[in-house]
Structure formats: structure tokens, C-alpha cells
Design an enzyme around this catalytic site. Structure first.
Site, PDB file in Angstrom:
ATOM      1  N   VAL A  86       6.934  -5.902  -6.770  1.00  0.00           N
ATOM      2  CA  VAL A  86       8.368  -5.915  -6.496  1.00  0.00           C
ATOM      3  C   VAL A  86       8.660  -6.795  -5.287  1.00  0.00           C
ATOM      4  CG1 VAL A  86       8.353  -3.830  -5.048  1.00  0.00           C
ATOM      5  CG2 VAL A  86      10.430  -4.481  -6.270  1.00  0.00           C
ATOM      6  N   GLY A  87       7.694  -6.901  -4.379  1.00  0.00           N
ATOM      7  CA  GLY A  87       7.837  -7.800  -3.233  1.00  0.00           C
ATOM      8  C   GLY A  87       7.398  -9.203  -3.585  1.00  0.00           C
ATOM      9  N   ARG A 174      16.548   1.408  -4.834  1.00  0.00           N
ATOM     10  CA  ARG A 174      16.055   2.295  -5.889  1.00  0.00           C
ATOM     11  C   ARG A 174      15.063   3.331  -5.371  1.00  0.00           C
ATOM     12  NH1 ARG A 174      15.224  -2.972  -7.197  1.00  0.00           N
ATOM     13  NH2 ARG A 174      16.617  -3.951  -8.730  1.00  0.00           N
ATOM     14  N   ILE A 175      14.104   2.874  -4.560  1.00  0.00           N
ATOM     15  CA  ILE A 175      13.060   3.786  -4.093  1.00  0.00           C
ATOM     16  C   ILE A 175      13.638   4.809  -3.134  1.00  0.00           C
ATOM     17  CG2 ILE A 175      10.873   3.945  -2.841  1.00  0.00           C
ATOM     18  CD1 ILE A 175      10.229   1.115  -3.863  1.00  0.00           C
ATOM     19  N   ARG A 266       7.050  -2.257   3.966  1.00  0.00           N
ATOM     20  CA  ARG A 266       6.230  -3.359   4.464  1.00  0.00           C
ATOM     21  C   ARG A 266       5.830  -3.062   5.905  1.00  0.00           C
ATOM     22  NH1 ARG A 266       5.807  -4.137  -0.052  1.00  0.00           N
ATOM     23  NH2 ARG A 266       6.182  -5.998  -1.307  1.00  0.00           N
ATOM     24  N   HIS A 315      -2.155   1.206   1.395  1.00  0.00           N
ATOM     25  CA  HIS A 315      -1.131   0.570   0.546  1.00  0.00           C
ATOM     26  C   HIS A 315      -1.348   0.930  -0.924  1.00  0.00           C
ATOM     27  CE1 HIS A 315       1.783  -3.094   0.388  1.00  0.00           C
ATOM     28  NE2 HIS A 315       2.155  -2.119  -0.444  1.00  0.00           N
ATOM     29  N   ILE A 316      -1.205   2.213  -1.208  1.00  0.00           N
ATOM     30  CA  ILE A 316      -1.433   2.696  -2.575  1.00  0.00           C
ATOM     31  C   ILE A 316      -0.153   3.249  -3.206  1.00  0.00           C
ATOM     32  CG2 ILE A 316      -3.862   3.180  -2.147  1.00  0.00           C
ATOM     33  CD1 ILE A 316      -3.073   6.187  -1.958  1.00  0.00           C
ATOM     34  N   GLY A 317       1.004   2.850  -2.670  1.00  0.00           N
ATOM     35  CA  GLY A 317       2.264   3.411  -3.142  1.00  0.00           C
ATOM     36  C   GLY A 317       2.474   3.323  -4.640  1.00  0.00           C
TER      37      GLY A 317
END
Length: 353
Positions: A86-87, A174-175, A266, A315-317
Site C-alpha cells: 500500500v506504501g 481505512r486502517i 511508517r 514490520h509484520i502488520g
């Protein structure tokens, strides 16, 4: 290592094998030549520069840097770059726009997974999960006798002694909204958020969302108010120069001593040194981070790793099997739609870029 279907027509370059659930979308096409970096580690830059030549589509992941050098190597026939993320900080969007290329990304499909882990980190940070797990993991549990307030942390949910709860968001996309919905069963009653100052207010949306979630209030405020009035702050704004160190020493000093900071966006949005100082000196209760500035080069002597009330994940979101399959599928479908002259499922709006 590379594998390709050399007898096909439109060349598509893929920088990772996307697994058995997704690869058939490409492999079963009779009209493309598929070239894949098939190793399990990051795609080699030299390999990519050599193999991208002649491609009409490039499907990448976040570790692949897309810049003028790579786009020049691809050539003028390139039509689309599609990222499984998404980034898109790893992509030079100005170069994409200048060359009139299409660009696809993967919003929406990871919102639930990241919202889930945001709640998890809020719980971990508030309930001293890292500190107390260390007691067990290091064999020290037998050294502790029960005491009324031993191992006690801050409760995320509302209680008799604290019947209202206020959540604050930096960024309210959204998140953030998915995270807010998950907080309602915990008894959260108020929501504050700060957005990009250039974005237009959305009172109708806010009123509708507040009514749907049965919140007492949902307000757009400035960053300082988010810091000062929230019981937990979720950092969910985009990365980039404009938001670098948005959470700095000034922000952290405004937060409640009982509050928790969570960053699943981030790493660059949070000043790591300032946060380490805030935790060390007790300005806030704890922090939960899925991202850290400078990742993945975060060693054991990093200031935040040293803080026992800072729960850090690598960073496992979006790292659920379901979400990664959905992300990979969308990245492929974006590329295939573009080269087929069809509407991409998730194009980035390049207007004004």
C-alpha cells in the site's frame, strides 16, 4: 535464479515468486513472457536492471527501488509498474508520472490485518507484555511473589473507575477506521483524529461513523490535541518528508503519563530518540511499534530495543497468509489489467504528482 516463458509475447518481470495461489494467474497466460526472480531473498539489483529491458509490466515488492535508472533500463515500451504494497516510498512517483506510466498498489486488502496488529500492540504496550514475558523467558518467575500491584499495567478497555476512553489517530484513513471499529467493544467512547491540513473536513462522514459506532464524539482536531487528550494514540499517517518525526519530543511531552503510543504505519513518523527518552523518563506509559526508522537495521543496542516498555515487531502488520495472498493477487491483476487495456482494480491517482 530466473525462470521464464520465453516463447510468449508481452514481457512481464516479477521480482518475487508469489506462491502457488497467485503464480498461476501469470503462468497460465498464453500471451505473456514471464520472467521471475525466483530466489527467496531480495531481488538482485543488477539482475533486475538486466532483465527489465523490454518489459511491458513490472511487478515489484517494497524492497525494490524504482527510479529513473530502472525505468530507463526497462525502455519506452513499459506500460505499468505494480507494487505488492500500500506504501510506495520505494518508487519515484514523479518519474512514473513523467513517463506517463500506470501505477498500481494494494490498498484496502491489508486494512484488517494491520488494524488487528494495532490493537495487539496497544494491549502489549499497556499491559507490559514485553517486561512480563521476559520474566518467564529468562526463568525469573520463581523469584517473584504475588503482590497487589505486581506486573500491573494500564487497562485498554473502559472500567468502573475509568468509564470513558479516548482514542487518537494521526491519519484517519481505512486502517484507522478499521482500528476504531475494533476499539468500540473495549468501551471507547470518544475519537480524535488529525489529518493532512490540506485535506477537506468530512463532517458528514464523521457524523455517520460516530452514529454507526455509537460514539459520544468523533472530532477532527490538531496534532497537539490528539497528543494531550488521548488514552492511546495510533500513528497511521503516510510516510514521507512531510510527516517525518511527526511524533517528536514536543508531541510526546503533551501525552498523558498513562497513555500508550502505537505506530503501525511508517517508522519515519516517530523520532526514535525522543520516544526512547519519553519511555525512559516516564512521560508516557508504553509504546507498541511494528515499524522503526532505519528498519531492518535495528540491532540489540538500539535505544528503543533497550526500553522494556517498548514492544517492537519486525514490520509484520500485513503478514497473514490471507492478506499476503490478497495483496499479491491484486498486484498481479493491476499489471494484467493495464497491459490488456482494462481498468486497473487499484490504480494510484497520479493527478498532481
Amino acid at each position: 535464479m530466473t525462470f521464464s516463458n520465453s516463447q510468449r509475447h508481452a514481457k512481464v518481470v516479477l521480482t518475487r515468486d508469489l506462491g502457488p495461489d497467485v503464480m498461476p494467474l501469470l503462468q497460465e497466460r498464453q500471451d505473456i513472457e514471464l520472467v521471475v526472480w525466483a530466489e527467496e531473498h531480495e531481488c538482485d539489483r543488477k539482475w533486475l536492471l538486466e532483465n527489465v529491458a523490454g518489459a511491458v509490466a513490472l511487478i515489484i515488492v517494497v524492497t525494490d527501488k524504482v527510479d529513473a535508472e530502472l525505468l530507463d533500463a526497462a525502455g519506452p515500451q513499459l506500460q505499468v509498474v505494480s507494487t505488492m504494497s500500500v506504501g510506495y516510498e520505494h518508487v519515484d512517483i514523479k518519474e512514473i508520472t513523467k513517463r506517463n506510466l500506470k501505477f498500481g498498489y494494494t490498498p484496502d486488502v491489508l486494512s484488517d490485518a494491520v488494524a488487528d496488529i494495532s490493537i495487539m500492540l496497544a494491549l502489549m504496550a499497556g499491559r507490559n507484555a514485553r517486561e512480563t514475558m521476559a520474566v518467564v523467558n529468562e526463568g525469573k518467575w520463581p523469584e517473584f511473589n504475588w503482590a497487589p500491584f505486581l506486573f500491573c499495567g494500564r487497562q485498554l478497555s473502559a472500567s468502573k473507575s475509568s468509564p470513558t476512553r479516548t482514542v487518537g489517530f494521526l491519519g484517519f484513513g481505512r486502517i484507522a477506521q478499521a482500528t476504531l471499529a475494533r476499539l468500540v467493544p473495549f468501551g471507547f467512547t470518544h475519537c480524535l483524529y488529525a489529518s493532512n491540513p490540506t485535506s477537506k473536513p468530512s463532517p458528514a462522514r464523521d457524523n455517520a461513523l460516530a452514529a454507526e459506532l455509537r460514539l459520544q464524539s468523533l472530532r477532527r482536531v490538531d496534532v497537539s490535541t490528539v497528543a494531550a487528550e488521548s488514552d492511546v494514540v495510533f500513528v497511521l499517517a503516510p510516510g514521507g518528508a512531510e510527516t517525518k518525526n511527526l511524533v517528536d519530543e514536543s508531541f510526546l511531552r503533551k501525552m498523558k503519563k498513562t497513555s500508550v503510543l502505537v505506530n503501525t504505519s511508517r517508522g519515519t513518523l516517530v523520532d526514535s530518540d525522543a520516544l526512547a527518552k519519553a519511555l525512559r523518563e516516564g512521560w508516557i506509559w508504553g509504546a507498541g511499534l511494528d515499524v522503526v526508522a532505519g528498519e531492518p537495521k535495528i540491532s540489540a543496542d538500539h535505544p528503543l530495543v533497550k526500553e522494556p516498555r517498548c514492544a517492537i515487531l519486525p514490520h509484520i502488520g500485513s503478514a497473514t497468509i490471507e492478506t499476503r495472498i490478497d495483496m499479491a493477487t491484486l498486484a498481479v491483476k493491476n499489471a494484467l489489467a493495464a497491459i490488456s487495456g482494462e481498468q486497473m482494480p487499484a490504480p494510484l491517482d497520479l493527478t498532481g504528482q
